[in-house]
Design a protein around this motif. Structure first.
Motif, PDB file in Angstrom:
ATOM      1  N   ASN A  92       0.850  -1.190   0.000  1.00 48.35           N
ATOM      2  CA  ASN A  92       0.000   0.000   0.000  1.00 48.35           C
ATOM      3  C   ASN A  92       0.892   1.248   0.000  1.00 48.35           C
ATOM      4  O   ASN A  92       2.106   1.158   0.202  1.00 48.35           O
ATOM      5  CB  ASN A  92      -0.886   0.013   1.244  1.00 48.35           C
ATOM      6  CG  ASN A  92      -1.962  -1.053   1.190  1.00 48.35           C
ATOM      7  OD1 ASN A  92      -2.544  -1.313   0.136  1.00 48.35           O
ATOM      8  ND2 ASN A  92      -2.228  -1.685   2.326  1.00 48.35           N
ATOM      9  N   TYR A  97       6.933   1.685   0.050  1.00 49.99           N
ATOM     10  CA  TYR A  97       6.500   1.567  -1.347  1.00 49.99           C
ATOM     11  C   TYR A  97       7.254   2.547  -2.233  1.00 49.99           C
ATOM     12  O   TYR A  97       7.807   2.176  -3.275  1.00 49.99           O
ATOM     13  CB  TYR A  97       4.992   1.812  -1.494  1.00 49.99           C
ATOM     14  CG  TYR A  97       4.590   1.819  -2.962  1.00 49.99           C
ATOM     15  CD1 TYR A  97       4.266   0.643  -3.616  1.00 49.99           C
ATOM     16  CD2 TYR A  97       4.613   2.997  -3.714  1.00 49.99           C
ATOM     17  CE1 TYR A  97       3.963   0.631  -4.964  1.00 49.99           C
ATOM     18  CE2 TYR A  97       4.318   2.993  -5.068  1.00 49.99           C
ATOM     19  CZ  TYR A  97       3.992   1.803  -5.683  1.00 49.99           C
ATOM     20  OH  TYR A  97       3.717   1.804  -7.024  1.00 49.99           O
ATOM     21  N   TYR A 115      -1.449  -4.997  -6.382  1.00 46.32           N
ATOM     22  CA  TYR A 115      -2.397  -4.653  -5.326  1.00 46.32           C
ATOM     23  C   TYR A 115      -2.095  -5.466  -4.078  1.00 46.32           C
ATOM     24  O   TYR A 115      -1.969  -6.693  -4.135  1.00 46.32           O
ATOM     25  CB  TYR A 115      -3.811  -4.920  -5.830  1.00 46.32           C
ATOM     26  CG  TYR A 115      -4.917  -4.353  -4.987  1.00 46.32           C
ATOM     27  CD1 TYR A 115      -4.855  -3.053  -4.486  1.00 46.32           C
ATOM     28  CD2 TYR A 115      -6.057  -5.106  -4.716  1.00 46.32           C
ATOM     29  CE1 TYR A 115      -5.887  -2.527  -3.732  1.00 46.32           C
ATOM     30  CE2 TYR A 115      -7.105  -4.586  -3.966  1.00 46.32           C
ATOM     31  CZ  TYR A 115      -7.006  -3.302  -3.471  1.00 46.32           C
ATOM     32  OH  TYR A 115      -8.028  -2.774  -2.731  1.00 46.32           O
ATOM     33  N   SER A 225      -6.126   6.683  -4.979  1.00 45.20           N
ATOM     34  CA  SER A 225      -6.067   5.397  -5.673  1.00 45.20           C
ATOM     35  C   SER A 225      -4.826   4.586  -5.301  1.00 45.20           C
ATOM     36  O   SER A 225      -3.756   5.139  -5.026  1.00 45.20           O
ATOM     37  CB  SER A 225      -6.089   5.612  -7.185  1.00 45.20           C
ATOM     38  OG  SER A 225      -7.322   6.162  -7.589  1.00 45.20           O
ATOM     39  N   SER A 226      -4.981   3.262  -5.328  1.00 42.69           N
ATOM     40  CA  SER A 226      -3.860   2.360  -5.049  1.00 42.69           C
ATOM     41  C   SER A 226      -2.749   2.575  -6.065  1.00 42.69           C
ATOM     42  O   SER A 226      -3.003   2.728  -7.259  1.00 42.69           O
ATOM     43  CB  SER A 226      -4.343   0.909  -5.130  1.00 42.69           C
ATOM     44  OG  SER A 226      -3.241   0.012  -5.235  1.00 42.69           O
ATOM     45  N   GLY A 232      -3.372   5.539  -9.693  1.00 40.21           N
ATOM     46  CA  GLY A 232      -2.500   5.692  -8.533  1.00 40.21           C
ATOM     47  C   GLY A 232      -1.027   5.744  -8.880  1.00 40.21           C
ATOM     48  O   GLY A 232      -0.233   6.366  -8.160  1.00 40.21           O
ATOM     49  N   THR A 251      -3.645   5.664   3.147  1.00 41.01           N
ATOM     50  CA  THR A 251      -3.269   4.256   3.233  1.00 41.01           C
ATOM     51  C   THR A 251      -4.122   3.538   4.274  1.00 41.01           C
ATOM     52  O   THR A 251      -4.371   4.057   5.358  1.00 41.01           O
ATOM     53  CB  THR A 251      -1.769   4.097   3.550  1.00 41.01           C
ATOM     54  OG1 THR A 251      -1.386   2.734   3.410  1.00 41.01           O
ATOM     55  CG2 THR A 251      -1.402   4.612   4.924  1.00 41.01           C
TER      56      THR A 251
END
Length: 421
Positions: A92, A97, A115, A225-226, A232, A251
């Motif tokens: 996430n 990330y 995802y 958005s992811s 995202g 998140t």
């Protein structure tokens, strides 16, 4: 920084796609997304604003992101992850990330965002299909990855400690046509499909970050958005940082009240999200409790409900700007982010400057304004059908009617999902 226009008319008359290359420090022979988005911006400016679902928040500077992503790139090099090798990032929004994403791109390796809520089969398919050499997961998700599927399986919780002794700068060695990332699109049938993006893809994002998202110098931005999905990735992770506007991300499990807290705390004035986010904010009934500074809203994905658009227009005096396109084609039509732009509720705006759309019937005949048919975009002198139905009105606004495989024929009429809804 270029691509700043005061009005739609000015942009329509003066914008040329070739101007997008002027945005970047390096030429096309040396282009790298991580350098342009991270390394070249003022060190003390905020690069990342994170709002967590537990109510907490985090911020990181460009200096922190630059140093950590460089250290990550050195770690990849020592572990034998070379230019062109794939790195699956199953996380996430988080500092881990972004460090993994930009560190991978600095190395010249290929980021494969996935995802974080995928099950074992979904993760295995993506890692195997992309040929990933490394995967980064939460410790709780390690059991979802079969041993031997990748050469290196790292827990995100270990990343920062793992790289702490690496060098804090990294010299990139990519060009505009070097592969940068692989996104998996669900498509309409069959297994997810790979969509490949070179480092040059950010040049298109740079245009839409100005013209559709509406980012200007000094804006504070958030996208919900992811970072595994196109919106995202390109408009939550890459787009804002091209111009030195910090990433704003949420998140965890989405809570509209916590999200509103974040908008107020961070002083966010530009937001991009999917329609469901806006509907949840409307339904929570708390919008009036916040002192927000919103000047621009935009959305992508499914159709925006009329009552939601009207709600935000009434409460904030802001129209939620539409965007039409798909993973394979990218954005095609937008509500432009200019004060003189006149949106039409229910439409997806007009084709992007320099993009030509047309509507065709089943026999390949071009249809006049107002008639629904198959949507095509002009590419290299030929019309390319993109798998959607819609129509253009007399003034050139586009009205989507759904995927071609979602459209039902009844008594000779085409009925799309929007009409049924």
């Amino acid at each position: 920084m270029q691509l700043l226009y005061d009005s739609y008319e000015e942009a329509r008359k003066n914008f040329k796609w070739s101007a997008r290359w002027d945005v970047f420090d390096k030429d096309r022979a040396n282009l790298n997304i991580a350098h342009e988005c991270v390394d070249r911006h003022p060190k003390n400016d905020i690069a990342i604003r994170l709002k967590r679902d537990d109510g907490g928040r985090e911020t990181y500077t460009f200096d922190q992101l630059s140093r950590l992503s460089s250290q990550f790139a050195h770690m990849l090099e020592k572990r034998g992850v070379n230019a062109g090798d794939r790195v699956g990032i199953i996380l996430n929004p988080s500092i881990e990330y972004y460090v993994s994403f930009y560190g991978t791109l600095k190395r010249g390796a290929v980021a494969v965002p996935c995802y974080a809520l995928l099950g074992p089969d979904g993760i295995e398919y993506r890692l195997k299909d992309s040929g990933a050499k490394m995967a980064i997961v939460y410790e709780d998700n390690r059991e979802k990855v079969n041993p031997g599927l990748v050469d290196h399986l790292l827990s995100s919780e270990d990343i920062i400690e793992m790289i702490k002794d690496e060098e804090e700068s990294y010299e990139t060695d990519t060009s505009f046509d070097s592969l940068a990332l692989i996104q998996f699109s669900s498509g309409t049938t069959g297994q997810p499909k790979q969509v490949l993006y070179n480092h040059s893809a950010m040049s298109v994002t740079a245009v839409f970050a100005r013209f559709w998202v509406g980012l200007r110098p000094g804006d504070k931005y958030m996208c919900t958005s992811s970072p595994a999905w196109g919106h995202g990735i390109w408009y939550g992770t890459v787009g804002p940082l091209i111009y030195g506007n910090g990433i704003g991300a949420y998140t965890g499990k989405f809570d509209p009240v916590v999200f509103l807290d974040g908008l107020e705390e961070f002083g966010i004035n530009v937001v991009s999200a999917i329609p469901r986010v806006y509907k949840m904010i409307m339904e929570c009934g708390k919008l009036d409790d916040y002192n927000l500074k919103i000047k621009r809203l935009s959305y992508t994905g499914s159709m925006m409900e009329k009552e939601v658009t009207q709600y935000f227009q009434q409460k904030l005096g802001v129209h939620i700007g539409a965007n039409y396109g798909n993973t394979e084609s990218g954005p095609l039509c937008i509500d432009f982010a200019f004060d003189d732009w006149k949106p039409r509720e229910g439409s997806s705006g007009k084709p992007m400057i320099g993009v030509e759309l047309a509507i065709f019937d089943d026999n390949g005949n071009q249809l006049p304004p107002g008639e629904t048919g198959k949507v095509a975009v002009l590419r290299k002198g030929e019309w390319d059908l993109i798998g959607d139905y819609g129509y253009l009105d007399q003034d050139g606004y586009f009205w989507p009617q759904g995927r071609s495989d979602d459209v039902i024929k009844s008594s000779g009429y085409r009925i799309g999902p929007f009409e049924i809804e």
